[in-house]
Design a protein around this motif. Structure first.
Motif, PDB file in Angstrom:
ATOM      1  N   UNK A   1       0.815  -1.214   0.000  1.00 22.23           N
ATOM      2  CA  UNK A   1       0.000   0.000   0.000  1.00 22.23           C
ATOM      3  C   UNK A   1       0.854   1.273   0.000  1.00 22.23           C
ATOM      4  N   UNK A   2       2.169   1.091   0.261  1.00 21.17           N
ATOM      5  CA  UNK A   2       3.020   2.271   0.331  1.00 21.17           C
ATOM      6  C   UNK A   2       3.071   3.014  -1.001  1.00 21.17           C
ATOM      7  N   UNK A   3       3.056   2.263  -2.125  1.00 19.83           N
ATOM      8  CA  UNK A   3       3.041   2.917  -3.432  1.00 19.83           C
ATOM      9  C   UNK A   3       1.793   3.767  -3.611  1.00 19.83           C
ATOM     10  N   UNK A   4       0.676   3.298  -3.088  1.00 17.77           N
ATOM     11  CA  UNK A   4      -0.563   4.069  -3.168  1.00 17.77           C
ATOM     12  C   UNK A   4      -0.418   5.389  -2.425  1.00 17.77           C
ATOM     13  N   UNK A   5       0.165   5.334  -1.229  1.00 16.22           N
ATOM     14  CA  UNK A   5       0.361   6.549  -0.434  1.00 16.22           C
ATOM     15  C   UNK A   5       1.326   7.502  -1.129  1.00 16.22           C
ATOM     16  N   UNK A   6       2.403   6.948  -1.692  1.00 12.22           N
ATOM     17  CA  UNK A   6       3.381   7.788  -2.380  1.00 12.22           C
ATOM     18  C   UNK A   6       2.784   8.415  -3.638  1.00 12.22           C
ATOM     19  N   UNK A   7       1.895   7.676  -4.314  1.00 12.39           N
ATOM     20  CA  UNK A   7       1.236   8.232  -5.501  1.00 12.39           C
ATOM     21  C   UNK A   7       0.440   9.479  -5.136  1.00 12.39           C
ATOM     22  N   UNK A   8      -0.298   9.399  -4.038  1.00 14.11           N
ATOM     23  CA  UNK A   8      -1.072  10.564  -3.602  1.00 14.11           C
ATOM     24  C   UNK A   8      -0.171  11.686  -3.101  1.00 14.11           C
ATOM     25  N   UNK A   9       1.000  11.330  -2.574  1.00 12.85           N
ATOM     26  CA  UNK A   9       1.927  12.362  -2.098  1.00 12.85           C
ATOM     27  C   UNK A   9       2.495  13.178  -3.254  1.00 12.85           C
ATOM     28  N   UNK A  10       2.525  12.609  -4.471  1.00 14.20           N
ATOM     29  CA  UNK A  10       2.952  13.383  -5.647  1.00 14.20           C
ATOM     30  C   UNK A  10       1.995  14.551  -5.871  1.00 14.20           C
ATOM     31  N   UNK A  11       0.702  14.272  -5.727  1.00 12.27           N
ATOM     32  CA  UNK A  11      -0.287  15.341  -5.841  1.00 12.27           C
ATOM     33  C   UNK A  11      -0.109  16.384  -4.754  1.00 12.27           C
ATOM     34  N   UNK A 105      -7.969  21.740  -4.117  1.00  9.16           N
ATOM     35  CA  UNK A 105      -6.978  21.556  -3.060  1.00  9.16           C
ATOM     36  C   UNK A 105      -7.532  20.778  -1.860  1.00  9.16           C
ATOM     37  N   UNK A 106      -8.511  21.357  -1.198  1.00  9.49           N
ATOM     38  CA  UNK A 106      -9.039  20.732   0.006  1.00  9.49           C
ATOM     39  C   UNK A 106      -9.758  19.434  -0.273  1.00  9.49           C
ATOM     40  N   UNK A 107     -10.498  19.373  -1.383  1.00 10.80           N
ATOM     41  CA  UNK A 107     -11.220  18.142  -1.724  1.00 10.80           C
ATOM     42  C   UNK A 107     -10.256  17.002  -1.992  1.00 10.80           C
ATOM     43  N   UNK A 108      -9.122  17.301  -2.658  1.00 11.24           N
ATOM     44  CA  UNK A 108      -8.128  16.259  -2.916  1.00 11.24           C
ATOM     45  C   UNK A 108      -7.551  15.724  -1.610  1.00 11.24           C
ATOM     46  N   UNK A 109      -7.129  16.626  -0.738  1.00  4.72           N
ATOM     47  CA  UNK A 109      -6.546  16.173   0.521  1.00  4.72           C
ATOM     48  C   UNK A 109      -7.576  15.458   1.393  1.00  4.72           C
ATOM     49  N   UNK A 110      -8.811  15.923   1.339  1.00  2.00           N
ATOM     50  CA  UNK A 110      -9.860  15.251   2.105  1.00  2.00           C
ATOM     51  C   UNK A 110     -10.074  13.831   1.626  1.00  2.00           C
ATOM     52  N   UNK A 111     -10.177  13.661   0.307  1.00  2.00           N
ATOM     53  CA  UNK A 111     -10.366  12.319  -0.252  1.00  2.00           C
ATOM     54  C   UNK A 111      -9.133  11.458  -0.030  1.00  2.00           C
ATOM     55  N   UNK A 116      -6.231   7.001   2.333  1.00  2.23           N
ATOM     56  CA  UNK A 116      -5.027   6.565   3.034  1.00  2.23           C
ATOM     57  C   UNK A 116      -5.330   5.913   4.368  1.00  2.23           C
ATOM     58  N   UNK A 117      -6.284   6.488   5.094  1.00  2.00           N
ATOM     59  CA  UNK A 117      -6.639   5.954   6.409  1.00  2.00           C
ATOM     60  C   UNK A 117      -7.268   4.571   6.303  1.00  2.00           C
ATOM     61  N   UNK A 118      -7.892   4.282   5.164  1.00  2.00           N
ATOM     62  CA  UNK A 118      -8.560   2.994   4.989  1.00  2.00           C
ATOM     63  C   UNK A 118      -7.689   1.957   4.278  1.00  2.00           C
ATOM     64  N   UNK A 119      -6.461   2.335   3.939  1.00  2.00           N
ATOM     65  CA  UNK A 119      -5.538   1.391   3.334  1.00  2.00           C
ATOM     66  C   UNK A 119      -4.672   0.680   4.363  1.00  2.00           C
ATOM     67  N   UNK A 120      -4.689   1.156   5.599  1.00  2.00           N
ATOM     68  CA  UNK A 120      -3.815   0.623   6.643  1.00  2.00           C
ATOM     69  C   UNK A 120      -4.643   0.254   7.869  1.00  2.00           C
ATOM     70  N   UNK A 130       0.189  11.099   7.164  1.00  2.00           N
ATOM     71  CA  UNK A 130       1.428  11.884   7.218  1.00  2.00           C
ATOM     72  C   UNK A 130       2.311  11.602   6.010  1.00  2.00           C
ATOM     73  N   UNK A 131       2.326  10.357   5.521  1.00  2.00           N
ATOM     74  CA  UNK A 131       3.095  10.027   4.320  1.00  2.00           C
ATOM     75  C   UNK A 131       2.553  10.811   3.127  1.00  2.00           C
ATOM     76  N   UNK A 132       1.231  10.852   2.995  1.00  2.00           N
ATOM     77  CA  UNK A 132       0.621  11.625   1.896  1.00  2.00           C
ATOM     78  C   UNK A 132       0.970  13.101   2.031  1.00  2.00           C
ATOM     79  N   UNK A 133       0.838  13.623   3.239  1.00  4.31           N
ATOM     80  CA  UNK A 133       1.092  15.043   3.474  1.00  4.31           C
ATOM     81  C   UNK A 133       2.566  15.403   3.363  1.00  4.31           C
ATOM     82  N   UNK A 134       3.452  14.406   3.435  1.00  4.10           N
ATOM     83  CA  UNK A 134       4.882  14.689   3.321  1.00  4.10           C
ATOM     84  C   UNK A 134       5.197  15.327   1.969  1.00  4.10           C
TER      85      UNK A 134
END
Length: 409
Positions: A1-11, A105-111, A116-120, A130-134
């Motif tokens: 699932x880490x790749x999923x989190x990193x993908x969203x962190x690009x955004x 902006x906010x809708x992306x981070x909200x989604x 992310x919270x439901x992948x772990x 936090x990984x996404x927000x990094x």
């Protein structure tokens, strides 16, 4: 699932770059467009306004759309808006494009936070966020300085072309790595999301972010002139110090994810209390270069732990309708941006000297500490039910208290 989190962190990286880069290249844009610096500053306000409007509007109107599809659509829209910024023929179009760029902006981070919270596992969800927000915090180290360098060699518009490309890369990466969330993240009705805002914990958490996080922006907004006029740094020294700030934010965000998963309310007490102390120390020692840089790093590290903590508390408070609350988290932080800059500007206008915004930041941090105490009290009171198999926020707080980590309010 880490790749999923990193993908969203690009955004998140793309969003952070487009949000903060304008502050660093305002003089270049003003000269290019033939407007005053103050008029060019409206580009910052327009983006923030877009975030404040877009977070609730897009979240409520897209509740029935699967989260993965929504993330992709939002990134494509964000990329399009940044391309319009790059191609804008006049300042009015440029201003409107910044407003539109802020909407996703906010809708992306909200989604992304909900996904992310439901992948772990439940006990690791704040760290996943936090990984996404990094990506957002790393943009203050790499994206913003790189953009500032680029505008010295090519037209500033290429910065926004680069942001658009990053957004499209994020959309592609999400499509390839994020699993379908059917059954994991149930779609909700708009009214369910709106009702979540009636929860006292959600309201207090949003207010805490909008007020307390303003302490950082009271400092950051006026940091460059403080470093120039009081510390005596040249442009290279200021750039290096801003990079140190970005490093502190990145480290603090990751530390905050761990704190949020373990003792969120205790973490808020420490974060706001230490922020007040650090800003006071900075006010007294900012004339000394080593002290100034050390204080900048410490402040960034300390304050950036607040975001994942508040995000965790919002997810707890909103229960089964977290999308709107999570999106409004970013609206609150953009209000904190305006709030901190406004309060810092007030004390400057009153003639209290170039370092006076630091003391304004102390006041906002103490206000955040006071609101955190009220929030702690709200978590002691009976709450709504939580999803099956998950601990309630009250149980989490009680677990904290058994270890003697919280004092009675």
């Amino acid at each position: 699932m880490r790749l999923s989190l990193l993908s969203m962190s690009i955004g998140a990286f793309a969003i952070g770059t487009t949000e903060f880069i304008v502050m660093g290249i305002l003089p270049v844009i003003a000269d290019s467009e033939g407007v005053s610096l103050a008029t060019a500053g409206l580009l910052v306000s327009a983006y923030a306004l877009g975030v404040v409007i877009g977070a609730p509007l897009l979240t409520v109107t897209t509740t029935r759309i699967p989260r993965k599809a929504l993330l992709i659509v939002l990134m494509v829209a964000f990329a399009t808006a940044n391309l319009v910024t790059a191609l804008a023929p006049d300042f009015t179009t440029l201003l409107l494009s910044r407003l539109v760029a802020g909407l996703p902006h906010g809708a992306f981070f909200g989604a992304a936070a909900v996904v992310g919270a439901n992948l772990v596992p439940y006990e690791r969800r704040a760290r996943a966020i936090a990984v996404i927000m990094s990506g957002l915090t790393v943009s203050t180290i790499a994206g913003v300085p790189l953009g500032a360098v680029v505008v010295n060699h090519v037209d500033w518009r290429w910065v926004f072309v680069g942001v658009a490309v990053l957004a499209l890369v994020c959309a592609l990466a999400v499509a390839m790595t994020v699993p379908n969330m059917n059954g994991r993240v149930p779609t909700t009705k708009p009214w369910d999301e709106i009702k979540a805002l009636g929860n006292r914990r959600v309201i207090l958490t949003l207010v805490n972010g909008a007020v307390g996080f303003g302490a950082m922006f009271a400092c950051y907004t006026y940091l460059s002139p403080i470093l120039s006029e009081v510390t005596g740094f040249d442009s290279l020294g200021i750039a290096a110090t801003l990079a140190v700030f970005g490093i502190g934010m990145t480290v603090g965000n990751l530390v905050g994810g761990t704190i949020a998963d373990q003792r969120p309310l205790t973490g808020l007490y420490w974060a706001f209390g230490l922020a007040a102390l650090i800003l006071t120390f900075m006010y007294a020692t900012v004339a000394h270069p080593v002290m100034a840089v050390s204080a900048v790093f410490a402040l960034a590290l300390c304050v950036s732990t607040i975001s994942p903590i508040l995000q965790r508390l919002l997810l707890d408070g909103a229960h089964d309708a977290p999308s709107l609350a999570s999106a409004l988290h970013h609206s609150a932080f953009n209000l904190a941006n305006a709030n901190g800059a406004w309060v810092g500007g007030l004390v400057l206008s009153a003639g209290f000297g170039p370092t006076s915004p630091l003391l304004a930041g102390v006041g906002l941090a103490l206000a955040g500490l006071a609101i955190a105490a009220v929030l702690d009290r709200a978590h002691r009171l009976p709450s709504n039910t939580v999803p099956t198999g998950q601990r309630s926020p009250r149980e989490s707080v009680e677990d904290d208290r058994t270890d003697g980590d919280l004092t009675s309010a």
